[in-house]
Each structure stands twice: as C-alpha cells, then as structure tokens.
Design a protein around this motif. Structure first.
Motif, PDB file in Angstrom:
ATOM      1  N   LEU A  81       0.891  -1.560  -0.331  1.00  0.00           N
ATOM      2  CA  LEU A  81       0.354   0.107   0.516  1.00  0.00           C
ATOM      3  C   LEU A  81       0.711   1.768  -0.122  1.00  0.00           C
ATOM      4  O   LEU A  81       0.947   2.413  -0.717  1.00  0.00           O
ATOM      5  N   VAL A  82       1.938   1.329   1.064  1.00  0.00           N
ATOM      6  CA  VAL A  82       3.014   2.038   0.987  1.00  0.00           C
ATOM      7  C   VAL A  82       3.856   2.594  -0.004  1.00  0.00           C
ATOM      8  O   VAL A  82       3.532   4.225  -0.903  1.00  0.00           O
ATOM      9  N   GLY A 109      -5.885  -5.458  -4.913  1.00  0.00           N
ATOM     10  CA  GLY A 109      -6.323  -4.251  -4.357  1.00  0.00           C
ATOM     11  C   GLY A 109      -5.648  -3.670  -3.483  1.00  0.00           C
ATOM     12  O   GLY A 109      -6.167  -2.161  -3.643  1.00  0.00           O
ATOM     13  N   TYR A 110      -4.925  -3.246  -2.518  1.00  0.00           N
ATOM     14  CA  TYR A 110      -3.721  -1.934  -2.297  1.00  0.00           C
ATOM     15  C   TYR A 110      -3.064  -1.387  -3.472  1.00  0.00           C
ATOM     16  O   TYR A 110      -3.075  -0.486  -3.194  1.00  0.00           O
ATOM     17  N   ALA A 111      -2.658  -2.482  -4.421  1.00  0.00           N
ATOM     18  CA  ALA A 111      -1.876  -1.665  -6.127  1.00  0.00           C
ATOM     19  C   ALA A 111      -3.149  -0.612  -6.270  1.00  0.00           C
ATOM     20  O   ALA A 111      -2.910   0.640  -6.237  1.00  0.00           O
ATOM     21  N   ALA A 150       1.807   7.116   4.773  1.00  0.00           N
ATOM     22  CA  ALA A 150       2.476   6.762   6.407  1.00  0.00           C
ATOM     23  C   ALA A 150       1.456   6.940   7.025  1.00  0.00           C
ATOM     24  O   ALA A 150       1.458   6.146   7.857  1.00  0.00           O
ATOM     25  N   VAL A 151       0.111   8.170   7.106  1.00  0.00           N
ATOM     26  CA  VAL A 151      -1.336   7.731   7.808  1.00  0.00           C
ATOM     27  C   VAL A 151      -2.137   6.713   7.277  1.00  0.00           C
ATOM     28  O   VAL A 151      -2.708   6.075   7.870  1.00  0.00           O
ATOM     29  N   VAL A 152      -1.487   6.291   6.022  1.00  0.00           N
ATOM     30  CA  VAL A 152      -2.486   5.160   5.735  1.00  0.00           C
ATOM     31  C   VAL A 152      -1.958   3.379   6.496  1.00  0.00           C
ATOM     32  O   VAL A 152      -2.537   2.495   6.703  1.00  0.00           O
TER      33      VAL A 152
END
Length: 179
Positions: A81-82, A109-111, A150-152
């Motif tokens: 995700l990051v 999904g994360y991509a 970072a927030v995610v």
C-alpha cells in the motif's frame, strides 16, 4: 503498464512531464497511468513468481533485498500500500509479491488504492494549477505522498490490531463457554 514490470523509468516521471506540457489532459494521463499500472501488476507478479529472485538480485543490492524481504514478510499489506504511491519503483513490489507468494487478489486491491492516490494526486494538481504544479510536484509531492503513505499504514496497523484483539476476545469467550 511496463512500469509495474521492468521499465527503468517510473511512470510518475512520464506523467509529470506530459502533464506539464498539456495540463488539460492531466486527468486523462492519470487514468491511463492508473489502468496501465493495474494491467502490469499481475505481469510483474508472474515474473516474481517464476524468476523473481534472479531479477531482484540484478536490480537491488543484497543487503537491500534482505531488508525488503524481512519487511515484506512482516508487513506485506502495508508495504504494498505504501509502496504503491511512494517514489520507490512499483515493479519492486509486484515482483517481490510474486517471490513471496503473496495473494494476487490482495496485491491488486492494495495496488488499486495506492496507485489511484498517486496518479490522481498528480493529475489533479496539474489540472487545477496548470504548469505551476510542476514546482509543487518537484518540491513537495514526494513528501506529501510519503506522509499519506505513513497515515495509511498507521490506519491499516490500527485496524489490524483491533481485528486481532477481537479475535482474541472471541477465542477467550469460546474457551470460557466450553469449560
């Protein structure tokens, strides 16, 4: 699409350059980059699954590869995700996912989430601010995307922690009720 596989120049740089030339098409370029990236993701995954160690050993130093493998084993979802919207080449994450036999549907999904943030953030900046966005992107976008990543990641870790606590409570309740 090729950015998610092996292309040496990240799509981000092409998007910024083309958006600076013609800001009115920035959203269209973001869409093309996003869709292409999602099409290339399973191809990079397949490369990783079949010959990923060979490819990664040629692209990365051994100590970096070892560190990335360790992080990926512990925090695969957060890493994808990051990584999908940071300046780090996304091909490393698609190939690493294949090497680690990470579930393809999770990778996709994360991509999809991370790449949308990256491509559309740049597209919207250029669409709204025109060529002035180029300076914003050069100076701040890397930091903004890293901060957003970072927030995610923190939100994801909190959700994961809450889920683990719920499962632990449920297993304790089942154990107590069966005794």
């Amino acid at each position: 699409m090729i950015d998610a596989i092996l292309f040496p120049i990240p799509a981000f740089f092409l998007q910024v350059s083309l958006s600076a030339l013609n800001p009115e098409t920035a959203i269209w370029l973001a869409t093309v980059g996003y869709v292409g990236s999602l099409i290339g993701t399973p191809i990079g995954y397949a490369i990783g699954k079949t010959s990923g160690n060979l490819v990664l050993n040629k692209v990365m130093k051994k100590k970096w590869l070892d560190a990335a493998t360790g992080i990926f084993r512990k925090h695969g979802e957060a890493a994808i995700l990051v990584g999908s919207f940071t300046p780090i080449p996304f091909k490393l994450f698609t190939i690493m996912s294949g090497v680690m036999k990470y579930p393809l549907w999770k990778l996709m999904g994360y991509a999809a989430i991370g790449r949308a943030v990256k491509f559309y953030a740049v597209g919207l900046l250029f669409y709204v601010y025109g060529r002035a966005a180029e300076q914003m992107v050069d100076r701040m976008l890397g930091l903004i995307l890293l901060g957003a990543g970072a927030v995610v990641a923190v939100v994801w870790l909190i959700v994961r922690s809450v889920r683990k606590k719920r499962k632990l409570k449920q297993s304790e309740v089942l154990t107590e009720s069966s005794s």
